[in-house]
Enzyme design. Structure first.
Site: not given
Length: 571
Positions: A179, A181, A243-244, A302
């Site tokens: 990740d 982010h 998922n994001h 992921h």
């Protein structure tokens, strides 16, 4: 007797049997039977000999074919192209390009002229330069010009991702990242140390496992930079979907607040242009692959393992992922996405390893899958699921992201599952958290971490903005971007308050969120956060969001509640 006499060979043997005047009928039949048994036994032996000879011949042919292929592979040169450019590193670290030098040879000159000269994509180069010096580009990053450039970049990179298989097959050496982010600082660290001269001049490949936006304040810069690298090195840099990278998650303003990707697009460019940028970036996300396999041995994804998509199978096969549409919404789905393939995709981006105490209870089914603590239909996978998946696909390891790790990289399930996390901020892991990645290097897997004590050239978000000699408006814009922070005594993680248990509707996606509202339920900040994870949707597919956090202490409290089995109702 009729059965034996039906064979031509048996009839011939019977006719050849001599008869004597003193023999009875019973003696004659017995004698014939003995002759027939002997003849058939010899016939079976002859057939066995023929079969053995044929099997030996087949083995010999296979060995010869294998040897011929090996020799052919050694002798046949690979079709490599020579890029007719040389790169020169200047004093300031900038790369300049020039034609490759040659000796005075007509043949060499003709050969060089036949090799391609790679053209530099000006827009991609511009985005990479912005990534390297974001504080020098504050005005540009706040302008509509940046928005339109990013939209144009998305349109160019979409066909590149769409042309790729939903499961990539890569070779080592390969760097694998978890990740991001929106953490520009940690991404800058990897760029400084792993591809300092650029991805084109760095050996190996680079595989990102998803979650590029939300939580951090620089999701726009991170996706712009990674898309630009993909434009420059389409066969070296690869991006999977997390998922994001779905609209229902990165458009959930009410939950993530200022850390929502949709909120950041609107705040940066205004409502209309911001939503256009958000939608265009999500169209690129719709085209990202779901998984990758390195050296036909290491499965990268992921979230984790998908449940079997077919009855009577113990594990999904990698080939199943290839059937997923090259443009898939997942959440929400496009109308042409089947429920089976949507579940397969959702499992890839949502599933987690099961907790150790779940392995010995009844939480997991006979295939090793169970309900995830995330709720909303997400699953977790245990040792049995790992055993089946690795055996069916003939893999050795699983590398995934999706869960925060203060150590950067964590191991589970008998050291067969790696969890990689490549951001050290915004997940409540404390000031000692590190960002990590994995290098798959032929016969070895190596872990690379950024120490919490390391300070790179990038302006650290948790430091104060130094106003000396800097215009106040410039500092204010840098603060809005999350590049610097001018409140040194207040942690950045305290900016976002805990989510409320209310009924709200996302105007961009039409998604509603609800409280669980159970009578007499104990309501705390932690349970409120977990209750907000349940999404009510009128579509027929499962969906959940991952754990959220408004601050380090709040996130740690959420984790404690999840360990104690805090309810996550699915409305």
């Amino acid at each position: 007797m009729s059965f034996l006499s039906s064979s031509p060979r048996a009839r011939k043997a019977l006719e050849a049997i001599p008869t004597s005047p003193g023999s009875t009928l019973q003696d004659l039949q017995s004698y014939k039977m003995e002759i027939l048994v002997k003849q058939l036994t010899e016939s079976i032996k002859d057939k066995d000999d023929v079969i053995n000879d044929m099997q030996a011949e087949i083995k010999s042919l296979r060995d010869s074919l294998s040897q011929m292929r090996t020799q052919e592979g050694i002798r046949s040169p690979r079709n490599r192209k020579v890029v007719a450019l040389s790169y020169q590193v200047e004093a300031d670290g900038v790369l300049s390009r020039a034609r490759v030098a040659r000796q005075a040879s007509v043949a060499t000159a003709q050969a060089l002229s036949a090799f391609p000269v790679e053209s530099t994509d000006e827009l991609a180069s511009k985005m990479i330069d912005v990534f390297r010096k974001p504080l020098d580009k504050i005005d540009y990053l706040h302008s509509s010009r940046f928005a339109h450039d990013l939209i144009q970049l998305c349109e160019r990179v979409k066909p590149i991702f769409e042309a790729e298989d939903r499961c990539l097959f890569l070779e080592s050496p390969s760097y694998v990242f978890g990740d991001i982010h929106g953490n520009l600082e940690d991404l800058n660290f990897f760029a400084d140390h792993l591809w300092r001269l650029g991805t084109q001049l760095t050996a190996g490949r680079f595989l990102f496992l998803g979650d590029y936006v939300d939580r951090g304040m620089n999701g726009l810069e991170c996706v712009a930079y990674l898309f630009a690298l993909k434009m420059m090195s389409p066969t070296k840099l690869f991006m999977l979907r997390g998922n994001h990278e779905t609209r229902d998650v990165n458009g959930w303003e009410d939950h993530y607040g200022d850390r929502s990707f949709l909120r950041q697009c609107r705040a940066r460019f205004g409502r209309e242009l911001g939503e256009q940028v958000w939608e265009t970036v999500n169209q690129v996300f719709d085209r990202l692959p779901l998984a990758g396999v390195i050296d036909n041995d290491i499965f990268c994804v992921h979230g984790g393992l998908p449940r079997p998509s077919k009855m009577h199978e113990v594990a999904s096969r990698v080939e199943d992922l290839l059937a997923v549409p090259r443009v898939a919404g997942i959440s929400p789905v496009y109308e042409y996405e089947s429920r089976v393939l949507q579940q397969l995709s959702s499992d890839c981006i949502w599933s987690d390893p099961a907790l150790s105490d779940m392995e010995h209870g009844r939480e997991l089914n006979e295939l090793g899958f169970g309900e995830s603590l995330r709720g909303g239909g997400a699953v977790c996978f245990g040792n049995r699921a790992v055993d089946n998946f690795l055996a069916v696909n003939e893999f050795s390891y699983i590398v995934r992201a999706h869960e925060a790790h203060a150590e950067g990289v964590g191991l589970s399930k008998g050291a067969r599952v790696f969890t990689v996390f490549s951001t050290s901020k915004d997940h409540g892991q404390g000031n000692g958290a590190v960002a990590g990645c994995i290098l798959v290097d032929h016969d070895a897997i190596r872990v690379i971490n950024r120490s919490a004590k390391y300070k790179n050239k990038f302006v650290h978000r948790r430091q104060s903005a130094t106003a000396a000699g800097v215009a106040p408006a410039h500092v204010e814009k840098a603060i809005c971007l999350g590049l610097v922070l001018n409140v040194p005594h207040e942690p950045l993680d305290r900016v976002l308050p805990p989510p409320k248990i209310v009924t709200t509707t996302n105007t961009a996606t039409g998604v509603s969120t609800y409280s669980n509202g159970a009578p007499g339920e104990r309501v705390t900040d932690a349970t409120a956060t977990l209750a907000a994870l349940a999404l009510h949707r009128d579509r027929s597919h499962s969906f959940s969001t991952d754990e959220c956090g408004s601050g380090e202490e709040e996130e740690e409290e959420d984790d404690d509640e999840m360990e104690r089995g805090a309810p996550i109702d699915r409305m």
